[in-house]
Design a protein around this motif. Structure first.
Motif, short mmCIF file in Angstrom:
data_model
loop_
_atom_site.label_atom_id
_atom_site.label_comp_id
_atom_site.label_asym_id
_atom_site.label_seq_id
_atom_site.Cartn_x
_atom_site.Cartn_y
_atom_site.Cartn_z
N ARG A 61 -40.41 77.08 68.17
CA ARG A 61 -40.62 76.36 69.39
C ARG A 61 -39.56 76.29 70.42
NH1 ARG A 61 -41.94 71.10 70.16
NH2 ARG A 61 -40.27 70.55 68.63
N GLY A 62 -38.40 77.02 69.99
CA GLY A 62 -37.20 77.08 70.88
C GLY A 62 -36.79 75.66 71.33
N ARG A 63 -37.03 74.60 70.31
CA ARG A 63 -36.38 73.32 70.74
C ARG A 63 -36.35 72.70 69.42
NH1 ARG A 63 -39.91 69.32 74.12
NH2 ARG A 63 -38.68 67.83 73.17
N PRO A 64 -35.39 71.40 69.40
CA PRO A 64 -35.38 70.86 67.93
C PRO A 64 -36.51 69.91 67.53
CG PRO A 64 -33.61 70.28 69.60
CD PRO A 64 -34.61 70.92 70.16
N ASP A 65 -37.02 70.03 66.44
CA ASP A 65 -37.90 69.04 65.81
C ASP A 65 -37.12 67.78 65.31
OD1 ASP A 65 -40.22 70.77 65.97
OD2 ASP A 65 -40.07 71.72 63.89
N THR A 66 -37.79 66.71 65.28
CA THR A 66 -37.51 65.43 64.89
C THR A 66 -37.60 65.23 63.51
OG1 THR A 66 -37.97 64.67 66.99
CG2 THR A 66 -37.54 63.10 65.71
N TYR A 67 -36.76 64.74 62.92
CA TYR A 67 -36.79 64.44 61.35
C TYR A 67 -36.67 62.95 61.18
CZ TYR A 67 -37.15 69.20 59.98
OH TYR A 67 -37.69 70.47 59.94
N LEU A 68 -37.49 62.55 60.29
CA LEU A 68 -37.09 60.87 59.89
C LEU A 68 -37.22 61.14 58.48
CD1 LEU A 68 -37.74 57.88 60.24
CD2 LEU A 68 -40.14 57.90 60.42
N ASN A 69 -35.96 60.33 58.15
CA ASN A 69 -35.77 60.46 56.55
C ASN A 69 -35.78 61.66 55.99
OD1 ASN A 69 -34.52 57.75 56.99
ND2 ASN A 69 -36.49 56.92 56.47
N GLY A 70 -35.56 62.83 56.60
CA GLY A 70 -35.62 63.99 56.21
C GLY A 70 -36.99 64.70 56.06
N VAL A 71 -37.90 64.06 56.77
CA VAL A 71 -39.34 64.85 56.92
C VAL A 71 -39.51 64.93 58.48
CG1 VAL A 71 -41.91 64.33 56.67
CG2 VAL A 71 -40.04 63.44 54.84
N CYS A 72 -40.20 66.24 58.44
CA CYS A 72 -40.40 66.63 60.07
C CYS A 72 -41.46 65.69 60.66
CB CYS A 72 -40.77 67.92 60.03
SG CYS A 72 -41.22 68.44 61.68
N VAL A 73 -41.34 64.95 61.59
CA VAL A 73 -42.27 63.96 62.13
C VAL A 73 -42.65 64.43 63.83
CG1 VAL A 73 -41.81 62.22 60.68
CG2 VAL A 73 -40.78 62.43 63.03
N GLU A 74 -42.37 65.60 63.92
CA GLU A 74 -42.41 65.85 65.49
C GLU A 74 -43.64 65.99 65.92
OE1 GLU A 74 -39.86 66.79 67.34
OE2 GLU A 74 -41.40 66.92 68.94
N ASP A 75 -44.80 66.21 65.27
CA ASP A 75 -46.32 66.16 65.77
C ASP A 75 -46.63 64.67 65.51
OD1 ASP A 75 -46.56 68.80 66.42
OD2 ASP A 75 -47.37 69.27 64.53
N ARG A 76 -46.35 63.97 64.54
CA ARG A 76 -46.82 62.56 64.19
C ARG A 76 -46.01 61.54 65.36
NH1 ARG A 76 -46.26 60.48 58.97
NH2 ARG A 76 -44.64 62.27 58.39
N ILE A 77 -45.01 61.99 66.16
CA ILE A 77 -44.45 61.03 67.15
C ILE A 77 -45.03 61.22 68.62
CG2 ILE A 77 -42.41 60.69 65.60
CD1 ILE A 77 -40.80 62.44 67.78
N ARG A 78 -45.86 62.26 68.58
CA ARG A 78 -46.41 62.51 69.83
C ARG A 78 -47.64 61.98 70.07
NH1 ARG A 78 -41.56 63.69 72.36
NH2 ARG A 78 -40.43 64.88 70.61
N THR A 79 -48.52 61.36 69.21
CA THR A 79 -49.78 60.88 69.29
C THR A 79 -49.97 59.70 70.21
OG1 THR A 79 -49.50 59.29 67.66
CG2 THR A 79 -50.51 61.54 67.00
#
Ligand code: DC
Length: 249
Positions: free
Chosen positions: A79-97
Protein backbone atom coordinates in the motif's frame (compact mmCIF):
# COMPACT_ATOMS: atom_id res chain seq x y z
CA UNK A 1 20.47 17.51 6.56
CA UNK A 2 18.34 18.33 9.58
CA UNK A 3 15.31 16.06 9.91
CA UNK A 4 12.41 18.32 10.75
CA UNK A 5 8.90 17.77 12.13
CA UNK A 6 5.97 18.36 9.79
CA UNK A 7 2.45 18.85 11.16
CA UNK A 8 -0.51 18.58 8.78
CA UNK A 9 -3.90 19.43 10.26
CA UNK A 10 -7.31 19.95 8.76
CA UNK A 11 -10.89 18.81 8.34
CA UNK A 12 -11.86 15.18 7.79
CA UNK A 13 -11.57 13.70 4.29
CA UNK A 14 -9.61 16.57 2.81
CA UNK A 15 -6.76 14.39 1.59
CA UNK A 16 -4.29 15.14 4.39
CA UNK A 17 -3.12 11.57 4.68
CA UNK A 18 -2.59 11.13 0.94
CA UNK A 19 -0.41 14.25 0.86
CA UNK A 20 1.41 13.32 4.03
CA UNK A 21 2.21 9.75 3.09
CA UNK A 22 3.34 10.74 -0.44
CA UNK A 23 5.72 13.34 0.98
CA UNK A 24 7.00 10.90 3.62
CA UNK A 25 7.84 8.38 0.92
CA UNK A 26 9.54 10.98 -1.22
CA UNK A 27 11.76 12.38 1.55
CA UNK A 28 12.23 9.21 3.62
CA UNK A 29 10.38 10.38 6.74
CA UNK A 30 8.10 8.39 9.03
CA UNK A 31 4.41 9.01 8.43
CA UNK A 32 1.88 8.79 11.27
CA UNK A 33 -1.87 9.07 10.74
CA UNK A 34 -3.04 10.23 14.17
CA UNK A 35 -6.72 9.90 13.18
CA UNK A 36 -6.11 6.16 12.77
CA UNK A 37 -5.18 6.05 16.46
CA UNK A 38 -8.52 7.59 17.53
CA UNK A 39 -10.26 5.21 15.13
CA UNK A 40 -8.47 2.23 16.69
CA UNK A 41 -9.60 3.31 20.17
CA UNK A 42 -13.16 3.58 18.79
CA UNK A 43 -12.96 0.11 17.28
CA UNK A 44 -11.76 -1.25 20.62
CA UNK A 45 -14.66 0.49 22.40
CA UNK A 46 -17.20 -0.88 19.91
CA UNK A 47 -15.84 -4.40 20.11
CA UNK A 48 -15.79 -4.37 23.92
CA UNK A 49 -19.33 -3.05 24.30
CA UNK A 50 -18.20 0.34 25.61
CA UNK A 51 -20.47 2.24 23.22
CA UNK A 52 -24.23 1.71 23.64
CA UNK A 53 -26.46 1.58 20.53
CA UNK A 54 -27.60 5.13 21.28
CA UNK A 55 -23.96 6.27 21.22
CA UNK A 56 -23.47 6.64 24.98
CA UNK A 57 -19.87 5.89 25.92
CA UNK A 58 -19.03 4.01 29.11
CA UNK A 59 -16.27 6.42 30.08
CA UNK A 60 -15.33 4.68 33.30
CA UNK A 61 -14.68 1.36 31.60
CA UNK A 62 -12.89 3.07 28.72
CA UNK A 63 -10.63 4.89 31.18
CA UNK A 64 -9.81 1.59 32.86
CA UNK A 65 -9.13 -0.01 29.46
CA UNK A 66 -6.76 2.69 28.15
CA UNK A 67 -3.57 0.99 29.41
CA UNK A 68 -4.64 -2.12 27.47
CA UNK A 69 -4.98 -0.24 24.18
CA UNK A 70 -1.66 -0.34 22.40
CA UNK A 71 -1.53 1.21 18.95
CA UNK A 72 1.35 0.81 16.55
CA UNK A 73 2.09 1.16 12.85
CA UNK A 74 3.87 -1.12 10.45
CA UNK A 75 4.83 -0.09 6.93
CA UNK A 76 2.94 -2.05 4.27
CA UNK A 77 5.01 -1.99 1.06
CA UNK A 78 2.03 -3.03 -1.08
CA UNK A 79 0.00 0.00 0.00
CA UNK A 80 3.03 2.25 0.31
CA UNK A 81 1.93 3.42 3.76
CA UNK A 82 1.77 2.12 7.30
CA UNK A 83 -1.02 -0.16 8.48
CA UNK A 84 -2.56 0.43 11.91
CA UNK A 85 -2.25 -2.27 14.56
CA UNK A 86 -4.37 -2.56 17.68
CA UNK A 87 -2.77 -4.77 20.31
CA UNK A 88 -0.67 -6.43 17.64
CA UNK A 89 -3.54 -7.12 15.20
CA UNK A 90 -3.85 -5.29 11.90
CA UNK A 91 -7.08 -3.27 11.97
CA UNK A 92 -6.45 -1.05 8.95
CA UNK A 93 -9.66 -2.06 7.11
CA UNK A 94 -11.86 -2.29 10.18
CA UNK A 95 -11.09 1.26 11.35
CA UNK A 96 -12.20 2.74 8.00
CA UNK A 97 -15.84 1.58 8.06
CA UNK A 98 -18.75 4.02 8.29
CA UNK A 99 -19.63 2.53 11.70
CA UNK A 100 -16.27 3.62 13.12
CA UNK A 101 -16.45 6.96 11.27
CA UNK A 102 -19.83 7.62 12.86
CA UNK A 103 -18.57 6.91 16.39
CA UNK A 104 -15.05 8.30 16.40
CA UNK A 105 -15.62 12.03 17.04
CA UNK A 106 -17.21 11.65 20.51
CA UNK A 107 -14.41 9.24 21.49
CA UNK A 108 -11.85 11.81 20.32
CA UNK A 109 -13.39 14.47 22.60
CA UNK A 110 -12.55 12.52 25.76
CA UNK A 111 -9.65 13.86 27.81
CA UNK A 112 -8.54 10.44 28.93
CA UNK A 113 -8.26 9.28 25.31
CA UNK A 114 -6.56 12.44 24.04
CA UNK A 115 -3.97 12.52 26.83
CA UNK A 116 -2.86 8.99 26.09
CA UNK A 117 -2.82 9.48 22.29
CA UNK A 118 -0.86 12.75 22.51
CA UNK A 119 1.67 11.06 24.81
CA UNK A 120 2.15 8.22 22.32
CA UNK A 121 2.37 10.65 19.37
CA UNK A 122 5.00 12.82 21.05
CA UNK A 123 7.04 9.72 21.77
CA UNK A 124 6.87 8.72 18.09
CA UNK A 125 8.16 12.17 17.08
CA UNK A 126 11.04 12.46 19.54
CA UNK A 127 13.73 12.06 16.90
CA UNK A 128 12.26 14.37 14.23
CA UNK A 129 12.04 13.14 10.63
CA UNK A 130 8.29 12.68 11.01
CA UNK A 131 5.13 13.80 9.24
CA UNK A 132 2.01 13.50 11.34
CA UNK A 133 -1.47 14.44 10.25
CA UNK A 134 -4.53 15.08 12.38
CA UNK A 135 -6.42 17.92 14.03
CA UNK A 136 -4.16 19.16 16.83
CA UNK A 137 -0.69 18.27 15.61
CA UNK A 138 0.53 21.83 14.97
CA UNK A 139 -1.24 23.23 18.04
CA UNK A 140 -0.86 20.57 20.76
CA UNK A 141 1.25 17.57 19.76
CA UNK A 142 4.15 19.37 18.04
CA UNK A 143 3.72 23.12 18.59
CA UNK A 144 7.44 23.43 17.77
CA UNK A 145 7.07 21.78 14.31
CA UNK A 146 9.18 23.55 11.69
CA UNK A 147 6.53 23.15 8.98
CA UNK A 148 2.79 23.34 9.68
CA UNK A 149 0.09 23.00 7.08
CA UNK A 150 -3.64 23.53 7.60
CA UNK A 151 -5.64 21.79 4.85
CA UNK A 152 -9.21 22.57 3.96
CA UNK A 153 -11.79 21.85 1.21
CA UNK A 154 -15.56 22.32 0.93
CA UNK A 155 -17.78 19.80 2.79
CA UNK A 156 -19.34 18.66 -0.52
CA UNK A 157 -15.98 17.95 -2.13
CA UNK A 158 -14.86 16.03 0.95
CA UNK A 159 -18.10 13.99 1.10
CA UNK A 160 -17.67 13.05 -2.56
CA UNK A 161 -14.11 11.90 -1.89
CA UNK A 162 -15.26 9.75 1.05
CA UNK A 163 -18.11 8.33 -1.05
CA UNK A 164 -15.72 7.36 -3.85
CA UNK A 165 -13.36 5.74 -1.34
CA UNK A 166 -16.11 3.66 0.31
CA UNK A 167 -17.79 2.58 -2.94
CA UNK A 168 -14.40 1.58 -4.37
CA UNK A 169 -14.10 -0.75 -1.37
CA UNK A 170 -17.59 -2.13 -2.08
CA UNK A 171 -19.16 -0.64 1.04
CA UNK A 172 -22.83 0.33 0.70
CA UNK A 173 -23.31 4.04 1.41
CA UNK A 174 -25.19 7.08 0.22
CA UNK A 175 -24.08 10.65 -0.31
CA UNK A 176 -26.59 12.21 2.08
CA UNK A 177 -25.40 10.10 5.03
CA UNK A 178 -21.80 10.81 4.21
CA UNK A 179 -22.28 14.55 3.87
CA UNK A 180 -24.12 14.58 7.20
CA UNK A 181 -21.28 12.60 8.78
CA UNK A 182 -18.67 15.01 7.39
CA UNK A 183 -20.58 18.05 8.68
CA UNK A 184 -21.20 16.51 12.09
CA UNK A 185 -17.56 15.63 12.47
CA UNK A 186 -16.50 19.14 11.43
CA UNK A 187 -18.76 20.55 14.11
CA UNK A 188 -17.56 18.22 16.86
CA UNK A 189 -13.90 18.56 15.86
CA UNK A 190 -14.01 22.37 15.93
CA UNK A 191 -16.21 22.77 19.03
CA UNK A 192 -14.78 20.30 21.52
CA UNK A 193 -13.24 21.63 24.74
CA UNK A 194 -9.89 19.88 24.51
CA UNK A 195 -7.61 20.63 21.53
CA UNK A 196 -10.31 21.63 19.05
CA UNK A 197 -9.37 21.69 15.39
CA UNK A 198 -7.97 25.11 14.60
CA UNK A 199 -5.29 26.57 12.43
CA UNK A 200 -2.01 27.20 14.28
CA UNK A 201 -0.96 30.85 13.99
CA UNK A 202 2.16 29.88 12.07
CA UNK A 203 0.49 27.34 9.72
CA UNK A 204 0.19 27.70 5.96
CA UNK A 205 -3.39 27.22 4.70
CA UNK A 206 -4.01 24.98 1.72
CA UNK A 207 -7.52 24.85 0.21
CA UNK A 208 -7.35 21.86 -2.10
CA UNK A 209 -10.99 21.80 -3.28
CA UNK A 210 -9.86 22.22 -6.86
CA UNK A 211 -6.40 20.77 -6.79
CA UNK A 212 -5.20 17.43 -8.09
CA UNK A 213 -3.13 15.12 -5.93
CA UNK A 214 0.06 15.72 -7.97
CA UNK A 215 -0.44 19.48 -7.63
CA UNK A 216 -0.72 19.22 -3.86
CA UNK A 217 2.28 16.98 -3.72
CA UNK A 218 4.37 19.44 -5.68
CA UNK A 219 3.26 22.34 -3.49
CA UNK A 220 4.07 20.48 -0.28
CA UNK A 221 7.47 19.36 -1.52
CA UNK A 222 8.33 22.93 -2.40
CA UNK A 223 7.34 24.15 1.08
CA UNK A 224 9.39 21.38 2.66
CA UNK A 225 12.44 22.28 0.60
CA UNK A 226 12.05 25.92 1.47
CA UNK A 227 12.01 25.17 5.21
CA UNK A 228 14.94 22.73 5.21
CA UNK A 229 16.95 25.13 3.08
CA UNK A 230 16.70 27.73 5.80
CA UNK A 231 13.56 29.62 4.78
CA UNK A 232 10.91 30.37 7.31
CA UNK A 233 7.69 28.33 7.37
CA UNK A 234 6.84 31.08 5.04
CA UNK A 235 4.01 33.43 4.87
CA UNK A 236 1.99 34.59 7.82
CA UNK A 237 -0.74 32.41 9.29
CA UNK A 238 -3.50 33.88 7.21
CA UNK A 239 -1.76 33.33 3.90
CA UNK A 240 -3.88 31.13 1.70
CA UNK A 241 -2.99 28.88 -1.17
CA UNK A 242 -6.26 28.10 -2.85
CA UNK A 243 -6.90 25.85 -5.81
CA UNK A 244 -5.18 26.88 -8.99
CA UNK A 245 -4.54 30.39 -7.85
CA UNK A 246 -1.36 30.67 -9.84
CA UNK A 247 0.84 29.92 -6.87
CA UNK A 248 1.66 26.48 -8.21
CA UNK A 249 4.53 26.22 -10.60
O1 DC B 1 -8.60 11.98 10.17
P1 DC B 1 -9.69 10.99 10.53
O2 DC B 1 -11.01 11.28 9.88
O3 DC B 1 -9.28 9.58 10.33
O4 DC B 1 -9.90 11.21 12.11
C1 DC B 1 -10.79 10.43 12.83
C2 DC B 1 -11.36 11.23 14.01
O5 DC B 1 -10.35 11.46 14.97
C3 DC B 1 -11.98 12.58 13.67
O6 DC B 1 -13.27 12.66 14.22
C4 DC B 1 -11.10 13.58 14.35
C5 DC B 1 -10.33 12.82 15.36
N1 DC B 1 -8.95 13.25 15.44
C6 DC B 1 -8.60 14.09 16.47
O7 DC B 1 -9.45 14.47 17.26
N2 DC B 1 -7.31 14.48 16.61
C7 DC B 1 -6.38 14.07 15.75
N3 DC B 1 -5.12 14.48 15.92
C8 DC B 1 -6.71 13.24 14.66
C9 DC B 1 -8.02 12.86 14.53
Amino acid sequence: MKRITIAIDGYSSCGKSTMAKDLAREIGYVYVDSGAMYRAVTLYALEHGLIAPDGTIDEERLRAAMPDIVISFQFNPERGRPDTYLNGVCVEDRIRTLEVSNRVSPIATLGVVREEMVRQQQRMGQEGGIIMDGRDIGTTVFPQAELKIFVTASAEVRAQRRYDELTAKGEACNMEDILRNVEERDYIDTHRDISPLRQADDALVLDNSHMTIPEQKQWLLREFERVVNGGKSGMSGDSKISGLSGTLK
